[in-house]
Design a protein around this motif. Structure first.
Motif, short mmCIF file in Angstrom:
data_model
loop_
_atom_site.label_atom_id
_atom_site.label_comp_id
_atom_site.label_asym_id
_atom_site.label_seq_id
_atom_site.Cartn_x
_atom_site.Cartn_y
_atom_site.Cartn_z
N LYS A 166 19.89 54.31 49.52
CA LYS A 166 20.15 53.89 48.18
C LYS A 166 19.59 55.10 46.88
O LYS A 166 20.14 55.34 45.64
N SER A 168 25.49 47.22 47.21
CA SER A 168 26.92 48.13 47.21
C SER A 168 26.35 49.91 47.85
O SER A 168 24.92 50.30 47.74
N ASN A 214 26.44 52.43 46.82
CA ASN A 214 26.27 53.63 46.23
C ASN A 214 24.66 54.12 46.50
O ASN A 214 23.94 52.93 46.49
N SER A 217 29.76 51.78 41.95
CA SER A 217 29.52 51.21 42.74
C SER A 217 30.98 51.35 43.55
O SER A 217 32.30 52.05 43.04
N GLU A 266 31.97 43.44 42.01
CA GLU A 266 31.14 41.97 42.95
C GLU A 266 30.42 41.74 42.58
O GLU A 266 31.34 40.60 41.70
N HIS A 302 23.78 50.00 34.57
CA HIS A 302 24.08 50.48 36.28
C HIS A 302 24.87 51.02 36.02
O HIS A 302 26.38 50.45 35.54
#
Ligand code: TXA
Ligand code: MG
Length: 328
Positions: free
Chosen positions: A59, A145, A147, A153, A182, A232
């Motif tokens: 990630k 997640s 991604n 995400s 999420e 984010h």
């Protein structure tokens, strides 16, 4: 690493042979992406530091951001907790579901999984694929997640592959996720329960379930939830947010922009712009990340977001949009 393999599985009745194959990858220390009801997770054996290390590498995730540990049921989740406060016992009645409960961590959880914190975030996801995979692996899965760090995400297997193809072993493709953003994260490791991340389970539901008020995320601060950085979930295109149609018009939207309108039924941005209308909170949550990725795919000059009302029903979507955008 060779290209990532994809196995298509039925969301409600996944083939046990496919789950067994994915579980074998987990037991060998590999990485498997799978759908939860919220977003796709990137799973590894939560108890093996070297497997969890591979999640951070795939990630590009900063090591100070703890991972959620996914269990098949409450009894399994409790094995990863050193203490199980009364509040956890109450809230676990909302499992399986889109809720992560932070409690003191058991020694079985290596410190890389919890990013050095003395606590662990536990969750029992709803889908048969997610719980079936955990059960077949026989061990809880650490799964952020699926991604690249800081990116949007994933709510579809295609999103996972767009970010992580060749960096992970396997994707279980069970189609789009149902909730879309999420899980709610609540910390019950201290006397006062605190919301660390708004999500599909609302503050009102949590308070009703606990029979007491909980503290808002503003009071929690970065030390208690290191992953909650301001920026984010961001698309690659510059994304600006405004709160009214008048402010939107002041940005002079043009044909090379995309406009997202959330929770303003009937609001009509300038007819020459490409506009996407997300009028109600549930479908906005379900579609949000797919829409943001699709916007990036259109390569517009800007994404202009007309924010939803600052109302409880929009709390979680509001939170994600504030992180994905800058003020316009
Ligand atoms: O819905 C979800 O929660 C998805 C699916 C895959 O389960 N997972 C997810 O993971 O969103 P991730 O890594 O993107 O976000 C996890 C967040 C962290 O950034 C952190 O804020 C919080 O959960 N968290 C996890 N463990 C924690 C802990 N011990 N203390 C405080 N916060 C924690
Ligand atoms: Mg994430």
């Amino acid at each position: 690493m060779p290209r990532t393999r994809t196995l298509a599985v039925h969301p409600a009745a996944p083939d046990p042979a496919a789950l067994a194959e994915a579980a074998a990858v987990v037991r060998a220390g590999g990485l498997v992406a799978f759908a939860t009801e919220t977003v796709y997770g990137l799973g590894a054996d939560a108890t093996r530091a070297e497997a969890v290390q591979r999640i951070f590498e795939a990630k590009g995730r900063p090591p100070d951001n703890p991972l959620i540990v996914h269990a098949a049921d409450v009894a399994m989740a409790r094995r990863y907790a050193a203490a199980w406060p009364a509040a956890a016992e109450r809230l676990a009645e909302l499992w399986p579901g889109p809720l992560t409960i932070v409690v003191p961590k058991a020694d079985l959880v290596p410190s890389i999984t919890s990013a050095g914190l003395p606590t662990v975030g536990l969750r029992v996801p709803l889908p048969a694929v997610a719980r079936g995979l955990v059960a077949a692996a026989g061990v809880a899965l650490a799964a952020p997640s699926a991604n690249r760090s800081e990116h949007v995400s994933p709510t579809r297997a295609e999103h996972v592959l767009a970010d992580l193809d060749g960096r992970i072993d396997l994707v279980l493709d069970s189609g789009p996720t149902t909730r879309g953003i999420e899980s709610t994260v609540i910390d019950v490791s201290e006397a006062v329960p605190r919301l660390l991340r708004p999500g599909p389970v609302s503050v009102a539901e949590l308070e009703a379930w606990l029979g007491r008020p909980i503290e808002a995320p503003a009071h929690a601060g970065p030390a208690r939830s290191p992953g909650q950085r301001a920026r984010h979930y961001a698309p690659r295109t510059p994304a600006l947010r405004v709160c009214s149609l008048a402010e939107l018009e002041a940005l002079a939207p043009g044909p090379d922009d995309v406009v997202l309108v959330l929770g303003h039924p009937g609001a009509a941005p300038h007819p020459s712009t490409r506009a996407i209308d997300l009028p109600d909170p549930e479908s906005a949550a379900r579609r949000l990340y797919d829409v943001l990725r699709a916007c990036d795919g259109l390569a517009p000059r800007r994404i202009l977001v007309l924010m939803p009302p600052d109302a409880p029903a929009w709390h979680a979507v509001h939170d994600r949009l504030r992180r994905a955008t800058v003020p316009g």
